[in-house]
Design a protein around this motif. Sequence first.
Motif, PDB file in Angstrom:
ATOM      1  N   LEU A 265      -9.706  24.608 -28.378  1.00  0.00           N
ATOM      2  CA  LEU A 265     -10.859  25.491 -29.343  1.00  0.00           C
ATOM      3  C   LEU A 265     -10.716  24.753 -30.520  1.00  0.00           C
ATOM      4  CD1 LEU A 265      -9.987  29.120 -28.237  1.00  0.00           C
ATOM      5  CD2 LEU A 265     -11.667  27.445 -27.216  1.00  0.00           C
ATOM      6  N   LEU A 266     -10.904  23.594 -30.800  1.00  0.00           N
ATOM      7  CA  LEU A 266     -11.071  23.028 -32.171  1.00  0.00           C
ATOM      8  C   LEU A 266     -12.235  21.863 -32.199  1.00  0.00           C
ATOM      9  CD1 LEU A 266      -7.315  21.157 -32.739  1.00  0.00           C
ATOM     10  CD2 LEU A 266      -8.587  23.176 -33.723  1.00  0.00           C
ATOM     11  N   SER A 267     -12.934  22.023 -33.275  1.00  0.00           N
ATOM     12  CA  SER A 267     -13.947  21.184 -33.369  1.00  0.00           C
ATOM     13  C   SER A 267     -13.567  19.574 -32.935  1.00  0.00           C
ATOM     14  CB  SER A 267     -14.420  20.909 -34.691  1.00  0.00           C
ATOM     15  OG  SER A 267     -13.562  20.563 -35.855  1.00  0.00           O
ATOM     16  N   ARG A 268     -14.407  18.597 -32.900  1.00  0.00           N
ATOM     17  CA  ARG A 268     -14.162  17.259 -32.331  1.00  0.00           C
ATOM     18  C   ARG A 268     -13.410  16.669 -33.714  1.00  0.00           C
ATOM     19  NH1 ARG A 268     -15.864  19.810 -28.565  1.00  0.00           N
ATOM     20  NH2 ARG A 268     -17.332  18.867 -27.221  1.00  0.00           N
ATOM     21  N   SER A 269     -14.128  16.959 -34.817  1.00  0.00           N
ATOM     22  CA  SER A 269     -13.406  16.397 -36.069  1.00  0.00           C
ATOM     23  C   SER A 269     -12.102  16.912 -36.487  1.00  0.00           C
ATOM     24  CB  SER A 269     -14.341  16.662 -37.332  1.00  0.00           C
ATOM     25  OG  SER A 269     -14.256  17.851 -37.708  1.00  0.00           O
ATOM     26  N   GLY A 270     -11.808  18.402 -36.204  1.00  0.00           N
ATOM     27  CA  GLY A 270     -10.346  18.774 -36.303  1.00  0.00           C
ATOM     28  C   GLY A 270      -9.243  18.324 -35.351  1.00  0.00           C
ATOM     29  N   LEU A 271      -9.813  18.067 -34.205  1.00  0.00           N
ATOM     30  CA  LEU A 271      -8.878  17.589 -33.032  1.00  0.00           C
ATOM     31  C   LEU A 271      -8.773  16.139 -33.742  1.00  0.00           C
ATOM     32  CD1 LEU A 271      -7.327  17.510 -30.746  1.00  0.00           C
ATOM     33  CD2 LEU A 271      -9.146  16.528 -29.193  1.00  0.00           C
ATOM     34  N   THR A 272      -9.652  15.158 -33.993  1.00  0.00           N
ATOM     35  CA  THR A 272      -9.358  13.962 -34.423  1.00  0.00           C
ATOM     36  C   THR A 272      -8.187  13.855 -35.439  1.00  0.00           C
ATOM     37  OG1 THR A 272     -11.562  13.260 -33.917  1.00  0.00           O
ATOM     38  CG2 THR A 272     -10.545  11.841 -35.389  1.00  0.00           C
ATOM     39  N   ARG A 273      -8.371  14.978 -36.585  1.00  0.00           N
ATOM     40  CA  ARG A 273      -7.429  14.765 -37.763  1.00  0.00           C
ATOM     41  C   ARG A 273      -6.106  15.329 -36.969  1.00  0.00           C
ATOM     42  NH1 ARG A 273     -12.060  16.981 -39.984  1.00  0.00           N
ATOM     43  NH2 ARG A 273     -11.296  19.153 -39.817  1.00  0.00           N
ATOM     44  N   LEU A 274      -5.949  16.176 -36.294  1.00  0.00           N
ATOM     45  CA  LEU A 274      -4.735  16.534 -35.582  1.00  0.00           C
ATOM     46  C   LEU A 274      -4.083  15.542 -34.590  1.00  0.00           C
ATOM     47  CD1 LEU A 274      -2.346  18.603 -35.084  1.00  0.00           C
ATOM     48  CD2 LEU A 274      -4.046  19.608 -33.346  1.00  0.00           C
ATOM     49  N   ILE A 275      -4.873  14.803 -34.022  1.00  0.00           N
ATOM     50  CA  ILE A 275      -4.325  13.611 -33.096  1.00  0.00           C
ATOM     51  C   ILE A 275      -4.064  12.760 -34.119  1.00  0.00           C
ATOM     52  CG2 ILE A 275      -4.884  11.932 -31.733  1.00  0.00           C
ATOM     53  CD1 ILE A 275      -4.758  14.697 -30.037  1.00  0.00           C
TER      54      ILE A 275
ATOM     55  N   ARG B 108      -2.550  12.974 -36.902  1.00  0.00           N
ATOM     56  CA  ARG B 108      -1.104  13.185 -37.269  1.00  0.00           C
ATOM     57  C   ARG B 108      -0.017  13.056 -36.199  1.00  0.00           C
ATOM     58  NH1 ARG B 108      -4.248  17.187 -40.011  1.00  0.00           N
ATOM     59  NH2 ARG B 108      -3.778  18.853 -38.320  1.00  0.00           N
ATOM     60  N   LEU B 109      -0.244  13.894 -35.089  1.00  0.00           N
ATOM     61  CA  LEU B 109       0.526  13.841 -33.929  1.00  0.00           C
ATOM     62  C   LEU B 109       0.783  12.181 -33.237  1.00  0.00           C
ATOM     63  CD1 LEU B 109      -1.069  16.610 -31.480  1.00  0.00           C
ATOM     64  CD2 LEU B 109       0.984  16.579 -32.980  1.00  0.00           C
ATOM     65  N   GLN B 110      -0.100  11.449 -33.710  1.00  0.00           N
ATOM     66  CA  GLN B 110      -0.116   9.716 -33.359  1.00  0.00           C
ATOM     67  C   GLN B 110       1.169   9.223 -34.306  1.00  0.00           C
ATOM     68  OE1 GLN B 110      -3.553   7.566 -32.817  1.00  0.00           O
ATOM     69  NE2 GLN B 110      -2.444   6.029 -31.991  1.00  0.00           N
ATOM     70  N   ARG B 111       0.814   9.743 -35.479  1.00  0.00           N
ATOM     71  CA  ARG B 111       1.525   9.127 -36.881  1.00  0.00           C
ATOM     72  C   ARG B 111       3.067   9.618 -36.453  1.00  0.00           C
ATOM     73  NH1 ARG B 111      -2.404  10.503 -40.322  1.00  0.00           N
ATOM     74  NH2 ARG B 111      -1.441  12.348 -40.729  1.00  0.00           N
ATOM     75  N   ASP B 112       3.261  10.667 -36.048  1.00  0.00           N
ATOM     76  CA  ASP B 112       4.549  11.197 -35.322  1.00  0.00           C
ATOM     77  C   ASP B 112       5.119  10.648 -34.061  1.00  0.00           C
ATOM     78  OD1 ASP B 112       4.603  12.786 -37.730  1.00  0.00           O
ATOM     79  OD2 ASP B 112       4.068  14.692 -36.771  1.00  0.00           O
ATOM     80  N   GLY B 113       4.315   9.986 -33.268  1.00  0.00           N
ATOM     81  CA  GLY B 113       4.814   9.314 -32.021  1.00  0.00           C
ATOM     82  C   GLY B 113       4.782  10.266 -31.040  1.00  0.00           C
ATOM     83  N   LEU B 114       3.999  11.340 -31.080  1.00  0.00           N
ATOM     84  CA  LEU B 114       3.905  12.485 -30.153  1.00  0.00           C
ATOM     85  C   LEU B 114       2.896  12.006 -28.933  1.00  0.00           C
ATOM     86  CD1 LEU B 114       4.666  15.570 -32.104  1.00  0.00           C
ATOM     87  CD2 LEU B 114       6.356  14.165 -31.151  1.00  0.00           C
ATOM     88  N   VAL B 115       1.763  11.321 -29.480  1.00  0.00           N
ATOM     89  CA  VAL B 115       0.593  11.076 -28.708  1.00  0.00           C
ATOM     90  C   VAL B 115       0.273   9.513 -28.832  1.00  0.00           C
ATOM     91  CG1 VAL B 115      -0.199  13.534 -28.399  1.00  0.00           C
ATOM     92  CG2 VAL B 115      -1.267  11.937 -29.988  1.00  0.00           C
TER      93      VAL B 115
END
Length: 163
Positions: A70-80, A82-89
Motif C-alpha cells: 500500500l505504497l505509491s510507486r515513488s514511495g516504494l522506490t525510495r524505500l527500496i 534504503r533497503l538496498q543500501r542496507d543490503g536487505l534487498v
Amino acid sequence: MTLLRDEGLTAEELAVWRMLQRAQVRITRRLEAELLVAHDLPLASYEVLMQLAEAPGRRLRMNDLADRVLLSRSGLTRLIDRLQRDGLVTREACADDARGLYAVLTDGGAARLADATPTYLRGIRTQFLDMLGSGEIAQIRAMLARLDAPAPGGSSAPGGAAP
C-alpha cells in the motif's frame, strides 16, 4: 450538526469512522516503535521484507510489491533504495520487460526479517489480539472482508489495483 445531516452521516457513524482511524494509527505507531527500538526497522520496511519472503523466489515486481504494501510507486522506490543500501534487498531487471524491475530479498534481509518477526508478532498480539474477546476475531474478520471487497465499479484500491 448540519454538516453531518447534509452528507447523510449521523454523529455515531462519524464517531465510529474516527475510532477506526485512531485505532489503526495507534496500533501501527506502537508496533513501529517496537520494531525501531528492537531492530532499527521501520514498519514499512518490515512489510516489504515480509512480502518478499512470502513471494516465490523471494522476489516481486516493483509494481506488485507497491500494491501489496500500500505504497505509491515513488514511495516504494525510495524505500527500496534504503533497503538496498542496507543490503536487505537487491533489484533485478525483468527478462520479459526492459522497463520492469524486481525487488529481491537478500540473505541479509531474510536474517533481519527473522530477527524482527517475533517482535512484530508479539506486537500484533499485545496491541490488537489481546484486546479482543473470544469470537470477536471472527466478527472483525467478517466485517473487514466486507470493507475490503471491491468497490462498486470494480476496483478495491486507488488505481484499480487490489492490495
